[in-house]
Design an enzyme around this catalytic site. Structure first.
Site, PDB file in Angstrom:
ATOM      1  N   SER A  23       0.856  -0.874   0.022  1.00 32.19           N
ATOM      2  CA  SER A  23       0.395   0.271  -0.244  1.00 32.19           C
ATOM      3  C   SER A  23       0.580   1.082   0.725  1.00 32.19           C
ATOM      4  CB  SER A  23      -1.262  -0.359   1.596  1.00 32.19           C
ATOM      5  OG  SER A  23      -1.943  -0.665   1.034  1.00 32.19           O
ATOM      6  N   ARG A  27       1.175   3.909  -3.089  1.00 29.92           N
ATOM      7  CA  ARG A  27       1.472   6.057  -3.046  1.00 29.92           C
ATOM      8  C   ARG A  27       2.954   6.640  -2.837  1.00 29.92           C
ATOM      9  NH1 ARG A  27      -2.860   2.946  -0.262  1.00 29.92           N
ATOM     10  NH2 ARG A  27      -4.209   3.349   0.382  1.00 29.92           N
ATOM     11  N   GLY A  95      -6.207  -3.770  -7.578  1.00 28.36           N
ATOM     12  CA  GLY A  95      -7.376  -2.650  -7.536  1.00 28.36           C
ATOM     13  C   GLY A  95      -7.031  -2.010  -6.683  1.00 28.36           C
ATOM     14  N   ARG A 123     -13.775  -6.393 -11.264  1.00 31.84           N
ATOM     15  CA  ARG A 123     -14.131  -5.956  -9.582  1.00 31.84           C
ATOM     16  C   ARG A 123     -14.589  -4.728  -9.912  1.00 31.84           C
ATOM     17  NH1 ARG A 123      -8.308  -6.462  -6.810  1.00 31.84           N
ATOM     18  NH2 ARG A 123     -10.025  -6.069  -4.745  1.00 31.84           N
ATOM     19  N   GLN A 169      -9.040   2.593  -0.321  1.00 32.99           N
ATOM     20  CA  GLN A 169      -8.806   3.175  -1.694  1.00 32.99           C
ATOM     21  C   GLN A 169      -9.568   3.426  -2.068  1.00 32.99           C
ATOM     22  OE1 GLN A 169      -9.272  -0.838  -3.562  1.00 32.99           O
ATOM     23  NE2 GLN A 169      -7.453  -1.689  -3.112  1.00 32.99           N
ATOM     24  N   ASP A 314      -7.016  -7.712   4.737  1.00 30.62           N
ATOM     25  CA  ASP A 314      -6.033  -8.863   3.529  1.00 30.62           C
ATOM     26  C   ASP A 314      -6.057  -9.793   4.716  1.00 30.62           C
ATOM     27  OD1 ASP A 314      -7.077  -7.198   1.613  1.00 30.62           O
ATOM     28  OD2 ASP A 314      -4.968  -5.734   2.601  1.00 30.62           O
ATOM     29  N   LYS A 341     -12.072  -9.129  -3.362  1.00 33.64           N
ATOM     30  CA  LYS A 341     -10.738  -9.087  -3.328  1.00 33.64           C
ATOM     31  C   LYS A 341     -10.475  -9.650  -5.088  1.00 33.64           C
ATOM     32  CE  LYS A 341     -10.267  -6.707   0.118  1.00 33.64           C
ATOM     33  NZ  LYS A 341     -10.050  -4.976   0.338  1.00 33.64           N
ATOM     34  N   ARG A 345     -12.819 -14.246  -1.656  1.00 30.35           N
ATOM     35  CA  ARG A 345     -11.495 -14.977  -0.650  1.00 30.35           C
ATOM     36  C   ARG A 345     -12.139 -15.822   0.519  1.00 30.35           C
ATOM     37  NH1 ARG A 345      -7.425 -10.250  -0.063  1.00 30.35           N
ATOM     38  NH2 ARG A 345      -6.354 -10.687  -2.287  1.00 30.35           N
ATOM     39  N   ARG A 390      -2.936 -13.758  -2.079  1.00 32.47           N
ATOM     40  CA  ARG A 390      -2.940 -14.693  -0.347  1.00 32.47           C
ATOM     41  C   ARG A 390      -3.480 -15.987   0.027  1.00 32.47           C
ATOM     42  NH1 ARG A 390      -1.079 -10.181   0.873  1.00 32.47           N
ATOM     43  NH2 ARG A 390      -1.615  -7.554   0.154  1.00 32.47           N
TER      44      ARG A 390
HETATM   45  C1  S3P Z   1      -5.868  -0.899   0.351  1.00 34.77           C
HETATM   46  C2  S3P Z   1      -6.825  -1.463   0.741  1.00 34.77           C
HETATM   47  C3  S3P Z   1      -7.608  -2.093   0.924  1.00 34.77           C
HETATM   48  C4  S3P Z   1      -6.941  -3.686   1.034  1.00 34.77           C
HETATM   49  C5  S3P Z   1      -5.659  -3.392  -0.254  1.00 34.77           C
HETATM   50  C6  S3P Z   1      -4.671  -2.716  -0.292  1.00 34.77           C
HETATM   51  C7  S3P Z   1      -4.983   0.357  -0.114  1.00 34.77           C
HETATM   52  O1  S3P Z   1      -8.891  -2.574   0.042  1.00 34.77           O
HETATM   53  O2  S3P Z   1      -8.121  -4.486   1.210  1.00 34.77           O
HETATM   54  O3  S3P Z   1      -4.924  -4.666  -0.313  1.00 34.77           O
HETATM   55  O4  S3P Z   1      -4.094   0.269   0.101  1.00 34.77           O
HETATM   56  O5  S3P Z   1      -5.891   1.334   0.387  1.00 34.77           O
HETATM   57  P1  S3P Z   1     -10.039  -1.576   0.075  1.00 34.77           P
HETATM   58  O6  S3P Z   1     -10.227  -0.090   0.270  1.00 34.77           O
HETATM   59  O7  S3P Z   1     -10.584  -1.673  -0.775  1.00 34.77           O
HETATM   60  O8  S3P Z   1     -10.331  -2.186   1.801  1.00 34.77           O
END
Ligand code: S3P
Length: 436
Positions: A23, A27, A95, A123, A169, A314, A341, A345, A390
């Site tokens: 993550s 960013r 995603g 998705r 996200q 996750d 996801k 899952r 995962r």
């Molecule tokens: C993430 C947010 C999560 C997580 C993903 C990474 C992120 O998703 O499951 O692996 O980096 O902001 P959601 O925001 O859909 O919950």
């Protein structure tokens, strides 16, 4: 198709270090790209997902040098310096990359299109398109799914957005668009979600206010390049927290990011009776870091408190493996997000657990797992990860309590988050070998 063959692993113990946080690495590329000056990133995760974001930022005109696998230098072009990409941006399996990039691109002067692999193309993307349209963005999806087409030149205005799902996200996409919107942008979270975007914006000198579940920023803001250190990914360390809990002796995981918006698994495993000790607290810039010591413990089944679900979102595939090795029943509810996801899952884990002789019942928003505190809980045999990184890693650690070898199909996507998983896992005594 790549697969893992994992022999029963009766000596899980030792010391491991997991790769950088996914993550935070995404960013760093995005914010570094629109900052003024050169942002240096240490501990970068060189995985397929982050490389997709790197390629996209390069296609948008950002120069990124990779000094070595874990170090990059991002030459920011400034908030308004991105240029149209020559073709659709391929976000691969990610995603996070697609949703955050949608927010970043919504306020640009040029058109963009985002595509991905067969999993990502299925998705839901309306969750980001809806609030961004409310801000004035012009975004089209294909019945809610990618490709995401973004028309440039829209004049964005700040909104006050109540997130319908607890999603970092979506929050991050709205905040990134907010950097380009007139006035104030406010996001209200129904539950705490990971706050890496907010912390990193502060590191880039932006003003972001967070209090009582409301996150607020006012544009325009200048992002000032900075030095970033990426901690080890808590989500990658989760496999070793479970492996150590069902393993043979002390397993230490060093340099793990322990941002409290990510560490729900520590609480859940703690409720199950796990022996996890977080030691040697320090920080990596804006993010807290520690080492985690895991000792084998007699786990017991629990009802997982729903408020911990977004803080461990996750980690559920790994947790289901722990639940199978716990005495009694473990029930997870309020986790319908798991169905959208990289795979569904809940369904995919239930299929694999059942194939290995674990009794479980799928619920609309979770699962009920009947655990057994025995040395050989998993029968072994073949499970299909359905291309979900995962799930593949979770069934690999199940080998700590398996009677026979586990063959895990379709594992190439482990490289999206943890490129050297087999090597690190072997260092912890997990007998995994990869075959094509
Ligand atoms: C993430 C947010 C999560 C997580 C993903 C990474 C992120 O998703 O499951 O692996 O980096 O902001 P959601 O925001 O859909 O919950």
């Amino acid at each position: 198709m790549t697969e893992y063959l994992v022999a029963p692993s009766t000596h899980v113990a030792g010391a491991v270090r997991v790769p950088g946080d996914k993550s935070i690495s995404h960013r760093a590329l995005m914010l570094g790209g629109i900052a003024e000056g050169i942002t240096e990133v240490r501990g970068f995760l060189e995985s397929e997902d982050c490389l997709a974001t790197m390629r996209a930022m390069r296609a948008l005109g950002v120069q990124i040098e990779q000094t070595n696998a874990r170090e990059i230098r991002v030459r920011g072009v400034g908030r308004t310096g991105l240029k149209a990409a020559a073709q659709a941006l391929d976000m691969g399996n990610s995603g996070t990359a697609m949703r955050l990039m949608t927010g970043l691109l919504a306020g640009q002067s040029f058109d963009s299109e985002l595509i991905g692999d067969s999993s990502l193309m299925k998705r839901p993307m309306e969750r980001v398109a809806t609030p961004l349209r409310q801000m004035g963005a012009r975004i089209e999806t294909a019945s809610g799914k990618p490709p995401v087409k973004i028309r440039g030149g829209a004049a964005l205005g700040g909104i006050r957005y109540d997130l319908p799902v607890a999603s970092a996200q979506v929050k991050s996409a709205v905040l990134l668009a907010g950097l380009y919107a007139q006035g104030q942008t406010t996001v209200i979270e129904p539950a705490v979600t990971r706050d890496h975007t907010e912390r990193m914006l502060l590191s880039f000198g932006c003003q972001v206010d967070s209090a009582h579940g409301e996150i607020r920023l006012t544009a325009p803001q200048r992002l000032e390049a900075c030095s970033l250190e990426v901690p080890g990914d808590f989500s990658s360390s989760a496999f070793f927290m479970v492996a150590g809990s069902i393993g043979a002796a002390l397993l230490t995981i060093s340099g793990v990011g322990i941002n409290p918006t990510r560490t729900g698994l520590l609480d859940i495993l703690g409720l199950m009776g796990a022996d996890l000790r977080v030691v040697n607290h320090r920080s990596a810039g804006a993010e807290p870091v520690a080492d985690i010591e895991v000792r084998p413990a007699a786990l017991k089944g629990i009802q997982v408190p729903e408020h911990l679900v977004p803080l461990a979102i996750d980690e559920f595939p790994a947790l289901f493996v722990a639940a199978a090795c716990a005495e009694g029943e473990t029930v997870v509810t309020g986790a319908e997000e798991l169905r959208v996801k990289e795979s569904d899952r809940i369904a995919v884990m239930a299929e694999g657990l059942t194939a290995m002789g674990v009794s479980c019942e799928v619920l609309p928003d979770g699962i009920r797992i009947q655990g057994r505190r025995e040395q050989q809980v998993f029968a072994g045999g073949t499970v299909d990860s359905h291309g979900d990184h995962r799930i593949a890693m979770s069934f690999a650690i199940a080998s700590a309590r398996a009677r026979a070898p586990i063959r895990i199909l379709d594992v190439a996507n482990v490289a999206t988050s943890f490129p050297d998983f087999p090597g690190v896992a072997r260092a912890a005594g997990i007998n995994v070998v990869t075959s094509q």
